[in-house]
Design a protein around this motif. Structure first.
Motif, PDB file in Angstrom:
ATOM      1  N   MET A  34       0.829  -1.200   0.000  1.00 53.29           N
ATOM      2  CA  MET A  34       0.000   0.000   0.000  1.00 53.29           C
ATOM      3  C   MET A  34       0.867   1.254   0.000  1.00 53.29           C
ATOM      4  SD  MET A  34      -2.852   1.393   2.730  1.00 53.29           S
ATOM      5  CE  MET A  34      -1.768   1.535   4.110  1.00 53.29           C
ATOM      6  N   SER A  35       1.925   1.282   0.816  1.00 51.52           N
ATOM      7  CA  SER A  35       2.734   2.491   0.928  1.00 51.52           C
ATOM      8  C   SER A  35       3.476   2.825  -0.360  1.00 51.52           C
ATOM      9  CB  SER A  35       3.730   2.361   2.084  1.00 51.52           C
ATOM     10  OG  SER A  35       3.045   2.348   3.305  1.00 51.52           O
ATOM     11  N   SER A  36       3.943   1.787  -1.091  1.00 51.23           N
ATOM     12  CA  SER A  36       4.638   2.071  -2.346  1.00 51.23           C
ATOM     13  C   SER A  36       3.669   2.623  -3.389  1.00 51.23           C
ATOM     14  CB  SER A  36       5.352   0.829  -2.867  1.00 51.23           C
ATOM     15  OG  SER A  36       4.421  -0.191  -3.169  1.00 51.23           O
ATOM     16  N   HIS A  37       2.448   2.117  -3.396  1.00 52.94           N
ATOM     17  CA  HIS A  37       1.429   2.635  -4.309  1.00 52.94           C
ATOM     18  C   HIS A  37       1.069   4.071  -3.935  1.00 52.94           C
ATOM     19  CE1 HIS A  37      -1.872   2.555  -7.123  1.00 52.94           C
ATOM     20  NE2 HIS A  37      -2.710   2.903  -6.171  1.00 52.94           N
ATOM     21  N   LEU A  38       0.923   4.333  -2.647  1.00 53.33           N
ATOM     22  CA  LEU A  38       0.630   5.685  -2.177  1.00 53.33           C
ATOM     23  C   LEU A  38       1.763   6.631  -2.547  1.00 53.33           C
ATOM     24  CD1 LEU A  38      -1.166   7.656  -0.580  1.00 53.33           C
ATOM     25  CD2 LEU A  38       0.051   6.917   1.494  1.00 53.33           C
ATOM     26  N   LEU A  39       3.008   6.201  -2.341  1.00 56.58           N
ATOM     27  CA  LEU A  39       4.154   7.043  -2.677  1.00 56.58           C
ATOM     28  C   LEU A  39       4.170   7.357  -4.170  1.00 56.58           C
ATOM     29  CD1 LEU A  39       6.757   8.511  -1.975  1.00 56.58           C
ATOM     30  CD2 LEU A  39       7.960   6.320  -2.198  1.00 56.58           C
ATOM     31  N   SER A  40       3.884   6.372  -4.991  1.00 60.12           N
ATOM     32  CA  SER A  40       3.842   6.589  -6.436  1.00 60.12           C
ATOM     33  C   SER A  40       2.769   7.621  -6.802  1.00 60.12           C
ATOM     34  CB  SER A  40       3.567   5.267  -7.148  1.00 60.12           C
ATOM     35  OG  SER A  40       3.448   5.463  -8.525  1.00 60.12           O
ATOM     36  N   ASN A  41       1.597   7.500  -6.188  1.00 60.53           N
ATOM     37  CA  ASN A  41       0.522   8.476  -6.432  1.00 60.53           C
ATOM     38  C   ASN A  41       0.920   9.872  -5.972  1.00 60.53           C
ATOM     39  OD1 ASN A  41      -1.101   6.498  -7.521  1.00 60.53           O
ATOM     40  ND2 ASN A  41      -2.284   6.180  -5.659  1.00 60.53           N
ATOM     41  N   ILE A  42       1.590   9.954  -4.830  1.00 59.29           N
ATOM     42  CA  ILE A  42       2.044  11.250  -4.310  1.00 59.29           C
ATOM     43  C   ILE A  42       3.064  11.864  -5.261  1.00 59.29           C
ATOM     44  CG2 ILE A  42       3.359  12.386  -2.483  1.00 59.29           C
ATOM     45  CD1 ILE A  42       2.027  10.387  -0.511  1.00 59.29           C
ATOM     46  N   GLN A  43       4.013  11.071  -5.721  1.00 62.37           N
ATOM     47  CA  GLN A  43       5.037  11.594  -6.634  1.00 62.37           C
ATOM     48  C   GLN A  43       4.423  12.092  -7.935  1.00 62.37           C
ATOM     49  OE1 GLN A  43       7.531   8.084  -6.488  1.00 62.37           O
ATOM     50  NE2 GLN A  43       8.967   9.088  -5.083  1.00 62.37           N
ATOM     51  N   ASP A  44       3.438  11.374  -8.453  1.00 61.72           N
ATOM     52  CA  ASP A  44       2.716  11.832  -9.655  1.00 61.72           C
ATOM     53  C   ASP A  44       2.009  13.155  -9.376  1.00 61.72           C
ATOM     54  OD1 ASP A  44       3.525   9.597 -11.061  1.00 61.72           O
ATOM     55  OD2 ASP A  44       1.602   8.541 -10.822  1.00 61.72           O
ATOM     56  N   PHE A  45       1.359  13.229  -8.228  1.00 64.23           N
ATOM     57  CA  PHE A  45       0.654  14.443  -7.825  1.00 64.23           C
ATOM     58  C   PHE A  45       1.622  15.623  -7.732  1.00 64.23           C
ATOM     59  CE2 PHE A  45      -0.578  17.384  -4.474  1.00 64.23           C
ATOM     60  CZ  PHE A  45      -1.864  17.721  -4.828  1.00 64.23           C
ATOM     61  N   LEU A  46       2.758  15.416  -7.081  1.00 67.12           N
ATOM     62  CA  LEU A  46       3.737  16.496  -6.914  1.00 67.12           C
ATOM     63  C   LEU A  46       4.259  16.969  -8.263  1.00 67.12           C
ATOM     64  CD1 LEU A  46       5.757  15.206  -3.816  1.00 67.12           C
ATOM     65  CD2 LEU A  46       3.923  16.908  -3.868  1.00 67.12           C
ATOM     66  N   GLN A  47       4.486  16.031  -9.165  1.00 68.60           N
ATOM     67  CA  GLN A  47       4.965  16.407 -10.492  1.00 68.60           C
ATOM     68  C   GLN A  47       3.911  17.209 -11.259  1.00 68.60           C
ATOM     69  OE1 GLN A  47       6.038  13.111 -12.995  1.00 68.60           O
ATOM     70  NE2 GLN A  47       7.160  14.415 -14.413  1.00 68.60           N
TER      71      GLN A  47
END
Length: 111
Positions: free
Chosen positions: A1-14
């Motif tokens: 779950m955390s790796s998926h969340l981190l990926s979503n956050i990184q996309d959001f930040l970009q």
């Protein structure tokens, strides 16, 4: 779950240009959130839900604002001049690229 969340956050930040610390503080009150996820830490389900809700809300606001800018930039007259006022050529190019994404118009060349 955390790796998926981190990926979503990184996309959001970009997509939004928001900084990691600001994001964490605004999303869940923890400015270290992204750094901790990058180091492999986990979050509770409640925190993940808060973060996802924050991103969904902000992305919808970002899309609306981008569409408003796009209409003004692709239009003529005062709205376009207001959006371009004080922008250097690179900033104007960025505005035009964003506008083209939202309007579907071909990129025009700046004079």
């Amino acid at each position: 779950m955390s790796s998926h969340l981190l990926s979503n956050i990184q996309d959001f930040l970009q997509r939004t240009g928001m900084g990691k610390s600001y994001f964490g503080k605004a999303a869940c009150g923890n400015s270290e959130l992204v750094s901790r996820l990058e180091r492999g830490r986990t979050v509770t389900l409640a925190t993940a839900e808060r973060v996802n809700a924050f991103m969904a809300t902000r992305l919808s606001m970002h899309v609306v604002k981008s569409a408003q800018v796009a209409r003004a930039v692709m239009g003529a007259g005062a709205g376009r001049e207001d959006c371009m006022a004080g922008c250097d050529r690179d900033a104007q190019e960025t505005l035009l690229q964003t506008a083209c994404q939202f309007t579907g118009n071909e990129r025009e060349v700046l004079p």
